[in-house]
Scaffold this motif. Structure first.
Motif, PDB file in Angstrom:
ATOM      1  N   ARG A 158       1.020  -1.053   0.105  1.00  0.00           N
ATOM      2  CA  ARG A 158      -0.183   0.035   0.133  1.00  0.00           C
ATOM      3  C   ARG A 158       0.989   1.246   0.125  1.00  0.00           C
ATOM      4  NH1 ARG A 158      -5.127  -1.023   3.906  1.00  0.00           N
ATOM      5  NH2 ARG A 158      -5.424  -3.261   3.206  1.00  0.00           N
ATOM      6  N   ARG A 159       1.865   1.224   0.627  1.00  0.00           N
ATOM      7  CA  ARG A 159       2.896   2.308   0.916  1.00  0.00           C
ATOM      8  C   ARG A 159       3.667   2.585  -0.655  1.00  0.00           C
ATOM      9  NH1 ARG A 159       1.501   6.453   3.649  1.00  0.00           N
ATOM     10  NH2 ARG A 159       1.962   6.437   6.119  1.00  0.00           N
ATOM     11  N   ARG A 160       4.030   1.551  -1.136  1.00  0.00           N
ATOM     12  CA  ARG A 160       4.494   1.624  -2.595  1.00  0.00           C
ATOM     13  C   ARG A 160       3.649   2.161  -3.603  1.00  0.00           C
ATOM     14  NH1 ARG A 160       6.277  -3.942  -1.777  1.00  0.00           N
ATOM     15  NH2 ARG A 160       6.048  -4.341  -4.132  1.00  0.00           N
ATOM     16  N   ALA A 161       2.434   1.753  -3.297  1.00  0.00           N
ATOM     17  CA  ALA A 161       1.310   2.229  -4.130  1.00  0.00           C
ATOM     18  C   ALA A 161       1.147   3.955  -4.051  1.00  0.00           C
ATOM     19  CB  ALA A 161       0.046   1.587  -4.068  1.00  0.00           C
ATOM     20  N   GLU A 162       1.148   4.169  -2.823  1.00  0.00           N
ATOM     21  CA  GLU A 162       0.988   5.617  -2.471  1.00  0.00           C
ATOM     22  C   GLU A 162       2.049   6.544  -3.144  1.00  0.00           C
ATOM     23  OE1 GLU A 162      -1.683   6.499   1.241  1.00  0.00           O
ATOM     24  OE2 GLU A 162       0.119   5.339   1.866  1.00  0.00           O
ATOM     25  N   VAL A 163       3.422   5.787  -2.893  1.00  0.00           N
ATOM     26  CA  VAL A 163       4.500   6.600  -3.488  1.00  0.00           C
ATOM     27  C   VAL A 163       4.299   6.602  -4.999  1.00  0.00           C
ATOM     28  CG1 VAL A 163       6.956   6.309  -4.117  1.00  0.00           C
ATOM     29  CG2 VAL A 163       6.141   5.724  -1.901  1.00  0.00           C
ATOM     30  N   ALA A 164       3.957   5.443  -5.737  1.00  0.00           N
ATOM     31  CA  ALA A 164       3.497   5.562  -7.219  1.00  0.00           C
ATOM     32  C   ALA A 164       2.449   6.656  -7.637  1.00  0.00           C
ATOM     33  CB  ALA A 164       3.141   3.992  -7.665  1.00  0.00           C
ATOM     34  N   ARG A 165       1.548   6.652  -6.535  1.00  0.00           N
ATOM     35  CA  ARG A 165       0.647   7.746  -6.969  1.00  0.00           C
ATOM     36  C   ARG A 165       1.103   9.172  -6.834  1.00  0.00           C
ATOM     37  NH1 ARG A 165      -4.519   8.478  -2.971  1.00  0.00           N
ATOM     38  NH2 ARG A 165      -2.714   9.060  -1.342  1.00  0.00           N
ATOM     39  N   ALA A 166       1.875   9.460  -5.800  1.00  0.00           N
ATOM     40  CA  ALA A 166       2.671  10.690  -5.512  1.00  0.00           C
ATOM     41  C   ALA A 166       3.413  11.060  -6.815  1.00  0.00           C
ATOM     42  CB  ALA A 166       3.369  10.668  -4.459  1.00  0.00           C
ATOM     43  N   LEU A 167       3.982  10.120  -7.474  1.00  0.00           N
ATOM     44  CA  LEU A 167       4.890  10.458  -8.738  1.00  0.00           C
ATOM     45  C   LEU A 167       4.206  10.360  -9.953  1.00  0.00           C
ATOM     46  CD1 LEU A 167       7.722   8.048  -7.594  1.00  0.00           C
ATOM     47  CD2 LEU A 167       7.970  10.574  -7.526  1.00  0.00           C
ATOM     48  N   LEU A 168       2.888  10.203  -9.875  1.00  0.00           N
ATOM     49  CA  LEU A 168       2.087  10.224 -11.097  1.00  0.00           C
ATOM     50  C   LEU A 168       2.197  11.732 -11.982  1.00  0.00           C
ATOM     51  CD1 LEU A 168      -0.045   8.177 -12.829  1.00  0.00           C
ATOM     52  CD2 LEU A 168      -1.594   9.711 -11.550  1.00  0.00           C
TER      53      LEU A 168
END
Length: 262
Positions: A158-168
């Motif tokens: 979940r945390r890695r998904a949040e990082v991916a979202r922040a970098l979108l």
């Protein structure tokens, strides 16, 4: 806009740019309780900077001011790549990505839907948003879970998904507020490793807030915050020197936070 791949010359170029983040004379109070006192520091492009302080030091309040969740009272100033947040908030925020301390993904929809919704909020065409989302999920090793609901992921995923979202939105500055809270050690290391790699390979500027001394790598720039005041700032050796020649970072942390209470 940050491209998917940087050449060496591009990374060298950003090293001569204006500070990615410049905080000057930031103070803030909740009623009569002063929680920040003239905080000032810089984060340069390509730099992994750690905002290190105990719980209650003022880290989350500082993040709220940087991201304009709170308005910084004068004479305080926040500049992102030279753009004054108070004067041009849209332009400043467009270059900023953020991972909050508390989880903010919708647990009942898929990972890719969470990212696409984020892209839509930022005005990205759906096809471009999907392309970027899959690219970022690939980089955090979650492309195979794009269709899974967030609820089905582990805490680290979940945390890695949040990082991916922040970098979108391809920010040039990424803020992470206690991003590894509640994760096991391998998951914490994986998130930290990915973010540090982006600094090295793409010139991303990072401000990583934590109370965990073990999350500070040797090469990081450290901003030590205690009782709402920046007590030391610089490389790890510079912080040790500022803490009366402390032998190591845990000792420096103990000395500087103790002096803040004295």
């Amino acid at each position: 806009m940050r491209p998917d791949h940087h050449s060496t010359s591009a990374i060298e170029a950003v090293s001569h740019a204006a500070p990615a983040l410049e905080v000057a004379r930031l103070s803030f109070a909740y009623g009569a309780r002063q929680v920040l006192h003239d905080a000032a520091f810089r984060v340069m492009p390509g730099e992994f900077a750690v905002l290190l302080g105990p719980n209650g030091a003022g880290k989350s309040t500082l993040f709220a001011l940087i991201t304009r969740l709170f308005d910084a009272p004068p004479p305080g100033s926040v500049r992102i790549f030279g753009t004054e947040m108070r004067e041009e908030p849209g332009a400043a925020l467009a270059r900023l990505g953020l991972v909050f301390q508390q989880p903010t993904l919708d647990p009942d929809i898929s990972v890719i839907e969470n990212l696409l919704y984020h892209g839509a909020l930022h005005g990205l065409p759906r096809a471009e948003s999907r392309r970027r989302a899959m690219h970022e999920l690939e980089r955090v090793e979650l492309a195979d879970r794009a269709g899974s609901t967030v609820r089905a992921l582990s805490g680290g995923q979940r945390r890695r998904a949040e990082v991916a979202r922040a970098l979108l939105t391809q920010p040039a500055l990424l803020l992470l507020d206690e991003a590894t809270t509640g994760l096991d050690m391998p998951s914490r290391a994986a998130v930290r490793r990915h973010v540090r790699n982006l600094c090295t390979t793409e010139g991303l500027a990072v401000l990583w807030a934590t109370h965990l001394i073990e999350e500070v790598p040797e090469e990081a720039r450290v901003i030590m915050l205690a009782e709402g005041r920046v007590r030391a700032e610089g490389t790890v050796p510079e912080v040790l020197a500022q803490a009366a020649q402390a032998p190591d970072l845990p000792d420096a942390f103990a000395r500087l936070t103790a002096s803040a209470k004295g």
